[in-house]
Motif scaffolding. Sequence first.
Motif, PDB file in Angstrom:
ATOM      1  N   ASP A 168       0.847  -1.191   0.000  1.00  0.00           N
ATOM      2  CA  ASP A 168       0.000   0.000   0.000  1.00  0.00           C
ATOM      3  C   ASP A 168       0.890   1.250   0.000  1.00  0.00           C
ATOM      4  N   ARG A 169       0.275   2.389  -0.216  1.00  0.00           N
ATOM      5  CA  ARG A 169       1.038   3.620  -0.427  1.00  0.00           C
ATOM      6  C   ARG A 169       1.937   3.962   0.759  1.00  0.00           C
ATOM      7  N   ASP A 170       1.420   3.833   1.967  1.00  0.00           N
ATOM      8  CA  ASP A 170       2.229   4.178   3.141  1.00  0.00           C
ATOM      9  C   ASP A 170       3.444   3.264   3.246  1.00  0.00           C
ATOM     10  N   ALA A 171       3.245   1.972   2.980  1.00  0.00           N
ATOM     11  CA  ALA A 171       4.361   1.027   3.052  1.00  0.00           C
ATOM     12  C   ALA A 171       5.370   1.291   1.942  1.00  0.00           C
ATOM     13  N   ALA A 172       4.867   1.682   0.774  1.00  0.00           N
ATOM     14  CA  ALA A 172       5.768   1.992  -0.334  1.00  0.00           C
ATOM     15  C   ALA A 172       6.643   3.203   0.004  1.00  0.00           C
ATOM     16  N   ILE A 173       6.021   4.228   0.547  1.00  0.00           N
ATOM     17  CA  ILE A 173       6.781   5.423   0.914  1.00  0.00           C
ATOM     18  C   ILE A 173       7.767   5.101   2.031  1.00  0.00           C
ATOM     19  N   ALA A 174       7.362   4.241   2.965  1.00  0.00           N
ATOM     20  CA  ALA A 174       8.268   3.829   4.040  1.00  0.00           C
ATOM     21  C   ALA A 174       9.486   3.101   3.473  1.00  0.00           C
ATOM     22  N   THR A 175       9.292   2.335   2.402  1.00  0.00           N
ATOM     23  CA  THR A 175      10.405   1.625   1.773  1.00  0.00           C
ATOM     24  C   THR A 175      11.389   2.608   1.154  1.00  0.00           C
ATOM     25  N   ILE A 176      10.878   3.633   0.489  1.00  0.00           N
ATOM     26  CA  ILE A 176      11.760   4.648  -0.100  1.00  0.00           C
ATOM     27  C   ILE A 176      12.505   5.406   0.999  1.00  0.00           C
ATOM     28  N   HIS A 177      11.808   5.735   2.079  1.00  0.00           N
ATOM     29  CA  HIS A 177      12.471   6.425   3.185  1.00  0.00           C
ATOM     30  C   HIS A 177      13.542   5.549   3.826  1.00  0.00           C
ATOM     31  N   ALA A 178      13.277   4.256   3.927  1.00  0.00           N
ATOM     32  CA  ALA A 178      14.277   3.337   4.482  1.00  0.00           C
ATOM     33  C   ALA A 178      15.524   3.311   3.615  1.00  0.00           C
ATOM     34  N   ALA A 179      15.332   3.385   2.296  1.00  0.00           N
ATOM     35  CA  ALA A 179      16.478   3.424   1.393  1.00  0.00           C
ATOM     36  C   ALA A 179      17.321   4.668   1.652  1.00  0.00           C
ATOM     37  N   LEU A 180      16.667   5.807   1.766  1.00  0.00           N
ATOM     38  CA  LEU A 180      17.400   7.044   2.030  1.00  0.00           C
ATOM     39  C   LEU A 180      18.154   6.966   3.350  1.00  0.00           C
ATOM     40  N   ASP A 181      17.484   6.454   4.364  1.00  0.00           N
ATOM     41  CA  ASP A 181      18.108   6.367   5.690  1.00  0.00           C
ATOM     42  C   ASP A 181      19.284   5.400   5.700  1.00  0.00           C
ATOM     43  N   ALA A 182      19.277   4.422   4.762  1.00  0.00           N
ATOM     44  CA  ALA A 182      20.368   3.450   4.675  1.00  0.00           C
ATOM     45  C   ALA A 182      21.527   3.964   3.824  1.00  0.00           C
ATOM     46  N   GLY A 183      21.394   5.176   3.308  1.00  0.00           N
ATOM     47  CA  GLY A 183      22.475   5.768   2.526  1.00  0.00           C
ATOM     48  C   GLY A 183      22.321   5.654   1.030  1.00  0.00           C
ATOM     49  N   VAL A 184      21.193   5.147   0.564  1.00  0.00           N
ATOM     50  CA  VAL A 184      20.953   5.037  -0.875  1.00  0.00           C
ATOM     51  C   VAL A 184      20.696   6.427  -1.457  1.00  0.00           C
ATOM     52  N   THR A 185      21.428   6.776  -2.513  1.00  0.00           N
ATOM     53  CA  THR A 185      21.271   8.100  -3.108  1.00  0.00           C
ATOM     54  C   THR A 185      20.919   8.023  -4.601  1.00  0.00           C
ATOM     55  N   LEU A 186      20.455   6.856  -5.040  1.00  0.00           N
ATOM     56  CA  LEU A 186      19.995   6.680  -6.413  1.00  0.00           C
ATOM     57  C   LEU A 186      18.677   5.919  -6.388  1.00  0.00           C
ATOM     58  N   ILE A 187      17.651   6.491  -6.992  1.00  0.00           N
ATOM     59  CA  ILE A 187      16.353   5.826  -7.109  1.00  0.00           C
ATOM     60  C   ILE A 187      16.006   5.722  -8.578  1.00  0.00           C
ATOM     61  N   ASP A 188      15.680   4.503  -8.993  1.00  0.00           N
ATOM     62  CA  ASP A 188      15.354   4.240 -10.389  1.00  0.00           C
ATOM     63  C   ASP A 188      13.857   4.081 -10.569  1.00  0.00           C
ATOM     64  N   THR A 189      13.302   4.824 -11.520  1.00  0.00           N
ATOM     65  CA  THR A 189      11.882   4.744 -11.823  1.00  0.00           C
ATOM     66  C   THR A 189      11.706   4.831 -13.331  1.00  0.00           C
ATOM     67  N   ALA A 190      10.464   4.884 -13.792  1.00  0.00           N
ATOM     68  CA  ALA A 190      10.140   5.052 -15.212  1.00  0.00           C
ATOM     69  C   ALA A 190       8.677   5.425 -15.320  1.00  0.00           C
ATOM     70  N   ASP A 191       8.338   6.124 -16.394  1.00  0.00           N
ATOM     71  CA  ASP A 191       6.938   6.512 -16.538  1.00  0.00           C
ATOM     72  C   ASP A 191       6.033   5.304 -16.787  1.00  0.00           C
TER      73      ASP A 191
END
Length: 280
Positions: free
Chosen positions: A28-51
């Motif tokens: 769900d949306r909240d869990a998805a956003i939490a996953t992205i935030h966890a990536a940032l907090d773990a030091g990830v500075t590249l996010i890959d997406t596409a339209d």
Amino acid sequence: MRYRRIGDVKVSAIGLGAMPLSIPGRPDRDAAIATIHAALDAGVTLIDTADAYTSDAQGHNEELVASALAGRGEEVLVATKGGLVYRAGGPSDRNGTPEHLKAAARASAKRLGVDAIGLYQLHRPDPGVPWEESVGALRELQEEGVIRLAGVSNATTAQIRSADHVLGGRLASVQNQFSPSYRSSENELDYCAEHEIAFLAWGPLGGASRAGEIADAFPVAAEIAAELSVSPQRVILAWELALQHTMIAIPGARRPASIRDSARAADLVLTADQIARLST
């Protein structure tokens, strides 16, 4: 966290592939956003997406990433792609015409809430459009300031060479599938390393998503993981990073725990013997 370079930008050696957050089976949306935030907090500075990463409407994943990065966008390089058009119930349609790519890039920038896209990549070659024309659209987008860095995806060595020529030696990245079970892009990986072009490995865990699946699919990785008391996915990602200095792995994740574990692969150093065992 170890770092690599995409063009003139330093990024984490492990990125987050955001596609699983928008396709069937997504959280769900909240869990998805939490996953992205966890990536940032773990030091990830590249996010890959596409339209085209969606099961709803074009741009779902980009809008999700933009929402998650509100107030934190300066921390990361967002890489997005154009050239595929989502079609419900079937594979996405390819559209590599300059007209489509220019419009798609501007739409992506709007969804991401940026003046210029950090990294924009041609998603797949369109057999109905000359490759040089598709890449030429990226050059024009870069010259117009719509995108900062340009890359290509799912490309052969010949296409990479051509793209770099069209872009005037400014090709920043190549995003191809690569994993222990899919190594047909080894030539492209080596070419990128020779020419200082970032190689972004999509599907780096071979399509397996859980530790048990990965251990069954890659028993050597499981053996080494047991030796090091880490997860097999961490071993696989560390192996990929060891292959070339321009390699960047972008594993997908649906849960915060998954990306936290994957991010730790950037700091896992394998021995020459372990690398050789994984490479056979």
